[in-house]
Design a protein around this motif. Sequence first.
Motif, mmCIF file in Angstrom:
data_model
loop_
_atom_site.group_PDB
_atom_site.id
_atom_site.type_symbol
_atom_site.label_atom_id
_atom_site.label_comp_id
_atom_site.label_asym_id
_atom_site.label_seq_id
_atom_site.Cartn_x
_atom_site.Cartn_y
_atom_site.Cartn_z
ATOM 1 N N LEU A 40 0.823 -1.210 0.000
ATOM 2 C CA LEU A 40 0.000 0.000 0.000
ATOM 3 C C LEU A 40 0.848 1.248 0.000
ATOM 4 O O LEU A 40 0.531 2.218 -0.691
ATOM 5 N N ARG A 59 -4.017 0.921 -4.924
ATOM 6 C CA ARG A 59 -4.449 0.312 -3.666
ATOM 7 C C ARG A 59 -5.114 1.317 -2.740
ATOM 8 O O ARG A 59 -6.111 1.023 -2.084
ATOM 9 N N ALA A 60 -4.566 2.530 -2.672
ATOM 10 C CA ALA A 60 -5.125 3.535 -1.762
ATOM 11 C C ALA A 60 -6.490 4.023 -2.222
ATOM 12 O O ALA A 60 -7.250 4.575 -1.432
ATOM 13 N N SER A 61 -6.795 3.823 -3.510
ATOM 14 C CA SER A 61 -8.072 4.318 -4.027
ATOM 15 C C SER A 61 -9.190 3.279 -3.920
ATOM 16 O O SER A 61 -10.337 3.576 -4.261
ATOM 17 N N LEU A 62 -8.859 2.083 -3.463
ATOM 18 C CA LEU A 62 -9.902 1.060 -3.351
ATOM 19 C C LEU A 62 -10.924 1.449 -2.296
ATOM 20 O O LEU A 62 -10.569 1.993 -1.242
ATOM 21 N N ARG A 65 -11.552 0.842 2.506
ATOM 22 C CA ARG A 65 -10.432 0.973 3.429
ATOM 23 C C ARG A 65 -10.943 1.606 4.739
ATOM 24 O O ARG A 65 -12.022 2.191 4.770
ATOM 25 N N PRO A 66 -10.139 1.490 5.822
ATOM 26 C CA PRO A 66 -10.604 2.066 7.097
ATOM 27 C C PRO A 66 -10.598 3.594 7.106
ATOM 28 O O PRO A 66 -11.101 4.195 8.042
ATOM 29 N N SER A 69 -10.844 6.901 0.746
ATOM 30 C CA SER A 69 -9.997 6.497 -0.370
ATOM 31 C C SER A 69 -9.424 7.710 -1.092
ATOM 32 O O SER A 69 -10.035 8.783 -1.117
#
Lengths: 134, 134
Positions: A40, A59-62, A65-66, A69
């Motif tokens: 990530l 990955r960060a745009s999925l 996420r907690p 994005s």
Amino acid sequence: VSPPVVGVYETVVYGRDMEALAAFYREVLGLRLVEPVDELGAAFRIADDAMLLLFDPARASLPGRPVPSHGTTGEGHIAFAVAAESLDEWRAALAAAGVSIEQEVEWGRGGHSIYVRDPAGNSVELVTGDLWPP
Amino acid sequence: VSPPVVGVYETVVYGRDMEALAAFYREVLGLRLVEPVDELGAAFRIADDAMLLLFDPARASLPGRPVPSHGTTGEGHIAFAVAAESLDEWRAALAAAGVSIEQEVEWGRGGHSIYVRDPAGNSVELVTGDLWPP
């Protein structure tokens, strides 16, 4: 009226090849990793109160996420403050690392900038002095 | 070995509608413009030694500028440090400005984050405390 913003806590640079990107910021720029690099991203402490974060935008745009994005493509820009007397050392360190200097600029206000590219193509500036109006 | 990086001098956020983007950072976040906003971008002073720059990626990425070209698309991320006791004021200021809070996170290390979106969709975090390892 909003309360004061104290400073920038996290600055982000994006790139797909996280190993290569993290190696550039750690080994060429000498920044201090504070967590292991993963797929990530990577986290570097710049000063006591500030962080540089690297993210793979895919990955960060999925979603899911907690945290919210985000993720950009294309070439970003970041400027790091360096000491005026360190420019020659920087030129030598960049040359030793095989990083070519794209441009140097001597500013009217008295500062000087060295521009390079990180492995993702982001424009990374090493700058002395304070180029902007106070 | 590279000389030390002193800090992040310029952090960049991108967006196409510069008037709307600059208005958000100036009026909602209360940042201080140091030059007039133009079609290329805007410059805010965050602290004595740091700047937030806004750029229109379509203009900043054009070749032939006096500095290296750059420009990203997609949603970036930036986190601003704010005082712990200012969170309620921030919630009120954001509500008064019509900016909805996307998420809040209470961190294990003791800090707290409020996440909003700027007019370009960038994820803007207002954070108290120091969330990352020292």
